[in-house]
Design a protein around this motif. Structure first.
Motif, PDB file in Angstrom:
ATOM      1  N   ASP A  18       0.801  -1.261  -0.037  1.00 15.16           N
ATOM      2  CA  ASP A  18       0.045  -0.140   0.036  1.00 15.16           C
ATOM      3  C   ASP A  18       0.824   1.351  -0.107  1.00 15.16           C
ATOM      4  O   ASP A  18       0.590   1.988  -0.803  1.00 15.16           O
ATOM      5  CB  ASP A  18      -0.922  -0.072   1.227  1.00 15.16           C
ATOM      6  CG  ASP A  18      -2.103   1.206   1.056  1.00 15.16           C
ATOM      7  OD1 ASP A  18      -2.597   1.351  -0.041  1.00 15.16           O
ATOM      8  OD2 ASP A  18      -2.306   1.512   2.135  1.00 15.16           O
ATOM      9  N   VAL A  19       1.790   1.296   0.890  1.00  9.24           N
ATOM     10  CA  VAL A  19       2.566   2.590   1.221  1.00  9.24           C
ATOM     11  C   VAL A  19       3.563   2.660  -0.296  1.00  9.24           C
ATOM     12  O   VAL A  19       4.030   3.565  -0.379  1.00  9.24           O
ATOM     13  CB  VAL A  19       3.423   2.637   2.472  1.00  9.24           C
ATOM     14  CG1 VAL A  19       2.293   2.644   3.504  1.00  9.24           C
ATOM     15  CG2 VAL A  19       4.326   1.518   2.674  1.00  9.24           C
ATOM     16  N   VAL A  21       3.270   1.575  -3.187  1.00 12.73           N
ATOM     17  CA  VAL A  21       2.590   1.922  -4.334  1.00 12.73           C
ATOM     18  C   VAL A  21       2.276   3.675  -4.480  1.00 12.73           C
ATOM     19  O   VAL A  21       2.554   4.362  -5.188  1.00 12.73           O
ATOM     20  CB  VAL A  21       0.999   1.405  -4.661  1.00 12.73           C
ATOM     21  CG1 VAL A  21       0.114   2.161  -5.554  1.00 12.73           C
ATOM     22  CG2 VAL A  21       1.202   0.019  -5.058  1.00 12.73           C
ATOM     23  N   ASP A  22       2.004   4.067  -3.203  1.00 15.79           N
ATOM     24  CA  ASP A  22       1.976   5.554  -2.999  1.00 15.79           C
ATOM     25  C   ASP A  22       3.115   6.219  -3.224  1.00 15.79           C
ATOM     26  O   ASP A  22       3.239   7.355  -3.951  1.00 15.79           O
ATOM     27  CB  ASP A  22       1.315   5.864  -1.751  1.00 15.79           C
ATOM     28  CG  ASP A  22      -0.216   5.375  -1.181  1.00 15.79           C
ATOM     29  OD1 ASP A  22      -0.850   5.379  -2.399  1.00 15.79           O
ATOM     30  OD2 ASP A  22      -0.825   5.220  -0.186  1.00 15.79           O
ATOM     31  N   GLY A  23       4.184   5.761  -2.602  1.00 15.03           N
ATOM     32  CA  GLY A  23       5.403   6.424  -2.768  1.00 15.03           C
ATOM     33  C   GLY A  23       5.987   6.450  -4.174  1.00 15.03           C
ATOM     34  O   GLY A  23       6.477   7.523  -4.872  1.00 15.03           O
ATOM     35  N   SER A  24       5.867   5.321  -4.763  1.00 14.09           N
ATOM     36  CA  SER A  24       6.246   4.948  -6.211  1.00 14.09           C
ATOM     37  C   SER A  24       5.447   6.151  -7.321  1.00 14.09           C
ATOM     38  O   SER A  24       5.790   6.886  -7.807  1.00 14.09           O
ATOM     39  CB  SER A  24       5.842   3.654  -6.749  1.00 14.09           C
ATOM     40  OG  SER A  24       6.744   2.650  -6.045  1.00 14.09           O
ATOM     41  N   SER A  25       3.931   6.149  -6.892  1.00 14.65           N
ATOM     42  CA  SER A  25       3.454   7.028  -7.808  1.00 14.65           C
ATOM     43  C   SER A  25       3.537   8.331  -7.741  1.00 14.65           C
ATOM     44  O   SER A  25       3.710   9.268  -8.573  1.00 14.65           O
ATOM     45  CB  SER A  25       1.731   6.853  -7.391  1.00 14.65           C
ATOM     46  OG  SER A  25       1.482   5.474  -7.765  1.00 14.65           O
ATOM     47  N   SER A  26       3.984   8.813  -6.305  1.00 17.13           N
ATOM     48  CA  SER A  26       4.304  10.301  -6.021  1.00 17.13           C
ATOM     49  C   SER A  26       5.682  10.589  -6.596  1.00 17.13           C
ATOM     50  O   SER A  26       5.653  11.567  -7.195  1.00 17.13           O
ATOM     51  CB  SER A  26       4.438  10.188  -4.376  1.00 17.13           C
ATOM     52  OG  SER A  26       4.855  11.531  -4.020  1.00 17.13           O
ATOM     53  N   VAL A  27       6.624   9.500  -6.600  1.00 18.37           N
ATOM     54  CA  VAL A  27       8.033   9.834  -7.370  1.00 18.37           C
ATOM     55  C   VAL A  27       7.668  10.096  -8.675  1.00 18.37           C
ATOM     56  O   VAL A  27       8.446  11.025  -9.278  1.00 18.37           O
ATOM     57  CB  VAL A  27       8.939   8.586  -6.991  1.00 18.37           C
ATOM     58  CG1 VAL A  27      10.135   8.940  -7.922  1.00 18.37           C
ATOM     59  CG2 VAL A  27       9.344   8.692  -5.590  1.00 18.37           C
ATOM     60  N   ALA A  28       6.776   9.350  -9.364  1.00 23.01           N
ATOM     61  CA  ALA A  28       6.545   9.568 -10.856  1.00 23.01           C
ATOM     62  C   ALA A  28       6.109  10.766 -11.170  1.00 23.01           C
ATOM     63  O   ALA A  28       6.611  11.498 -12.118  1.00 23.01           O
ATOM     64  CB  ALA A  28       5.837   8.367 -11.368  1.00 23.01           C
ATOM     65  N   LYS A  29       5.121  11.306 -10.286  1.00 23.39           N
ATOM     66  CA  LYS A  29       4.631  12.510 -10.591  1.00 23.39           C
ATOM     67  C   LYS A  29       5.501  13.942 -10.191  1.00 23.39           C
ATOM     68  O   LYS A  29       5.387  14.826 -10.990  1.00 23.39           O
ATOM     69  CB  LYS A  29       3.202  12.794  -9.784  1.00 23.39           C
ATOM     70  CG  LYS A  29       2.174  11.782 -10.091  1.00 23.39           C
ATOM     71  CD  LYS A  29       1.118  11.893  -9.174  1.00 23.39           C
ATOM     72  CE  LYS A  29       0.099  10.748  -9.378  1.00 23.39           C
ATOM     73  NZ  LYS A  29      -0.954  10.725  -8.454  1.00 23.39           N
ATOM     74  N   LEU A  30       6.448  13.591  -9.210  1.00 26.85           N
ATOM     75  CA  LEU A  30       7.310  14.735  -8.855  1.00 26.85           C
ATOM     76  C   LEU A  30       8.459  14.649  -9.860  1.00 26.85           C
ATOM     77  O   LEU A  30       8.899  15.888 -10.284  1.00 26.85           O
ATOM     78  CB  LEU A  30       8.154  14.627  -7.582  1.00 26.85           C
ATOM     79  CG  LEU A  30       7.493  14.564  -6.160  1.00 26.85           C
ATOM     80  CD1 LEU A  30       8.207  13.877  -5.173  1.00 26.85           C
ATOM     81  CD2 LEU A  30       7.131  16.045  -6.163  1.00 26.85           C
ATOM     82  N   ILE A 181       8.675   4.196  -0.092  1.00 26.07           N
ATOM     83  CA  ILE A 181       9.277   3.333  -0.967  1.00 26.07           C
ATOM     84  C   ILE A 181      10.169   2.366  -0.215  1.00 26.07           C
ATOM     85  O   ILE A 181       9.785   1.030  -0.366  1.00 26.07           O
ATOM     86  CB  ILE A 181      10.000   4.063  -2.261  1.00 26.07           C
ATOM     87  CG1 ILE A 181       8.964   4.516  -3.104  1.00 26.07           C
ATOM     88  CG2 ILE A 181      10.747   2.854  -3.123  1.00 26.07           C
ATOM     89  CD1 ILE A 181       9.520   5.416  -4.229  1.00 26.07           C
ATOM     90  N   VAL A 182      11.228   2.819   0.643  1.00 27.81           N
ATOM     91  CA  VAL A 182      11.939   2.145   1.459  1.00 27.81           C
ATOM     92  C   VAL A 182      11.240   1.194   2.229  1.00 27.81           C
ATOM     93  O   VAL A 182      11.315  -0.054   2.437  1.00 27.81           O
ATOM     94  CB  VAL A 182      13.205   3.232   2.062  1.00 27.81           C
ATOM     95  CG1 VAL A 182      13.935   2.319   2.989  1.00 27.81           C
ATOM     96  CG2 VAL A 182      13.936   3.758   1.117  1.00 27.81           C
ATOM     97  N   VAL A 183      10.313   1.984   3.185  1.00 26.56           N
ATOM     98  CA  VAL A 183       9.524   1.228   3.999  1.00 26.56           C
ATOM     99  C   VAL A 183       8.835  -0.038   3.573  1.00 26.56           C
ATOM    100  O   VAL A 183       8.730  -1.104   4.003  1.00 26.56           O
ATOM    101  CB  VAL A 183       8.769   2.402   5.125  1.00 26.56           C
ATOM    102  CG1 VAL A 183       7.760   1.347   5.899  1.00 26.56           C
ATOM    103  CG2 VAL A 183       9.784   3.147   5.852  1.00 26.56           C
ATOM    104  N   GLY A 184       8.163   0.632   2.447  1.00 25.08           N
ATOM    105  CA  GLY A 184       7.346  -0.469   1.701  1.00 25.08           C
ATOM    106  C   GLY A 184       7.887  -1.630   1.085  1.00 25.08           C
ATOM    107  O   GLY A 184       7.602  -2.956   1.226  1.00 25.08           O
ATOM    108  N   ILE A 185       9.212  -1.440   0.606  1.00 27.08           N
ATOM    109  CA  ILE A 185      10.004  -2.708   0.079  1.00 27.08           C
ATOM    110  C   ILE A 185      10.325  -3.388   1.300  1.00 27.08           C
ATOM    111  O   ILE A 185      10.390  -4.668   1.088  1.00 27.08           O
ATOM    112  CB  ILE A 185      11.329  -2.143  -0.847  1.00 27.08           C
ATOM    113  CG1 ILE A 185      10.719  -1.540  -2.138  1.00 27.08           C
ATOM    114  CG2 ILE A 185      12.162  -3.224  -1.056  1.00 27.08           C
ATOM    115  CD1 ILE A 185      12.069  -1.088  -3.034  1.00 27.08           C
ATOM    116  N   ALA A 186      10.749  -2.870   2.176  1.00 34.53           N
ATOM    117  CA  ALA A 186      11.109  -3.678   3.623  1.00 34.53           C
ATOM    118  C   ALA A 186      10.113  -4.492   3.836  1.00 34.53           C
ATOM    119  O   ALA A 186      10.464  -5.707   4.160  1.00 34.53           O
ATOM    120  CB  ALA A 186      11.852  -2.642   4.514  1.00 34.53           C
ATOM    121  N   ALA A 187       8.905  -3.944   4.112  1.00 33.92           N
ATOM    122  CA  ALA A 187       7.828  -4.584   4.620  1.00 33.92           C
ATOM    123  C   ALA A 187       7.437  -5.883   3.786  1.00 33.92           C
ATOM    124  O   ALA A 187       7.155  -6.881   4.131  1.00 33.92           O
ATOM    125  CB  ALA A 187       6.482  -3.881   4.918  1.00 33.92           C
TER     126      ALA A 187
END
Length: 319
Positions: A18-19, A21-30, A181-187
């Motif tokens: 969940d987190v 996907v949110d982080g990856s989408s945000s980086v893409a937009k940034l 992204i980092v926390v999501g990958i780790a989890a």
């Protein structure tokens, strides 16, 4: 206690995806990078970490057949179960770039893998006898193709940044996006490991053979990050992440994981692995044609994919 770890693993997978996907989408937009490129690279690489861990560790320990079986089983699972379940949540609209380049590329490299492994020994394949090997030279070829694939994605990202794109506000800062992204990958990785180990322990207690466990539970378990991430992305309407994650992960699995594993130690296996490669090619073509026909993977096609996987599972069980 093993059941507690199983539940904890699933929770970490779902929340981590969940987190992530949110982080990856945000980086893409940034950075004004198309979401599909993020899905094909960052997301695909992150969700392929469990396969990399299992296969490369198996190669270092000399358990080479597990390395290739894990990758093939995971790729088939990705195409049939991950895409199938994601399509059931919401019909998946495929990105034109993926249909034109990356999806066909994934089919081509699978066919190349079959050629490298079989050595075009038609007689041995038809007779169902003999051993086959993916040597160091084949592994180096796969790694060279991996470098080419990543380079092409980076060039695409740089080109996209210079084009005029209308992007909505990212909603998160760069630091927070990267943290997600980092926390999501780790989890996702830790959760996947917990699920695989717990499920394997439970299966052993019920008397299932280790070979069957390796071909099914380990392959499915290491693909759980792709499944959860793509389903979460589909639910949030991030189709490019959902489809790009699957296609990119399959490419990473073959080129990077099998390339590195065979470069470390040549992989020797029997005829069943060759048959699985053939099945993967057929499944890849099926997924490609179904997605390309109307540009959308419908719920009915999602059901079809799930049914095909059940047939494949039955084939593994009885052989």
């Amino acid at each position: 206690m093993v059941y507690v770890f199983l539940i904890l693993g699933f929770f970490m997978l779902i929340k981590g995806a969940d987190v992530f996907v949110d982080g990856s989408s945000s980086v893409a937009k940034l950075f004004k990078i198309p979401t599909i490129i993020i899905g094909l690279t960052v997301v695909a690489f992150g969700t392929s970490m469990p396969e990399a861990s299992v296969s490369i560790t198996a190669s270092l320990k000399g358990q080479n057949s597990l390395a290739v079986s894990n990758v093939l089983g995971s790729n088939i699972f990705n195409l049939l179960i991950v895409l199938g379940c994601s399509a059931l949540l919401r019909p998946l609209k495929a990105n034109a770039q993926v249909l034109k380049k990356e999806f066909p590329f994934s089919i081509v490299i699978t066919a190349l893998l079959l050629i490298l492994c079989s050595g075009l020994k038609i007689g041995a394949v038809l007779s169902g006898e003999g051993e086959f090997t993916l040597g160091r030279a084949g592994g180096i070829i796969l790694l060279i193709l991996f470098v080419y694939f990543v380079t092409a994605q980076v060039r695409g990202a740089l080109k996209a940044r210079h084009e005029d794109q209308e992007e909505e506000a990212a909603g998160m800062s760069l630091f927070r996006s990267l943290f997600y992204i980092v926390v999501g990958i780790a989890a996702i990785i830790v959760g996947g490991d917990l699920v695989v180990e717990s499920a394997t322990d439970i299966a052993v207690r019920f008397g299932l053979s280790e070979t069957f466990i390796g071909l099914t539970i380990v392959a499915m378990g290491t693909s759980l990050p792709e499944l959860v991430t793509s389903m979460v992305a589909s639910r949030k309407g991030e189709n490019d992440l959902a489809v790009g994650n699957v296609v990119g992960s399959n490419i990473f699995n073959i080129l990077l994981i099998l390339g590195a594993s065979s470069a470390i130690s040549p992989i020797t296996f029997d005829i069943n692995v060759i048959y699985d490669m053939g099945i993967l090619i057929v499944v890849s073509i099926l997924a490609y044609l179904c997605t390309k026909s109307r540009g959308i993977l419908s719920k009915k096609e999602g059901v079809l994919f799930l049914m095909v996987y059940l047939v494949y599972f039955g084939y593994i069980y009885v052989r």
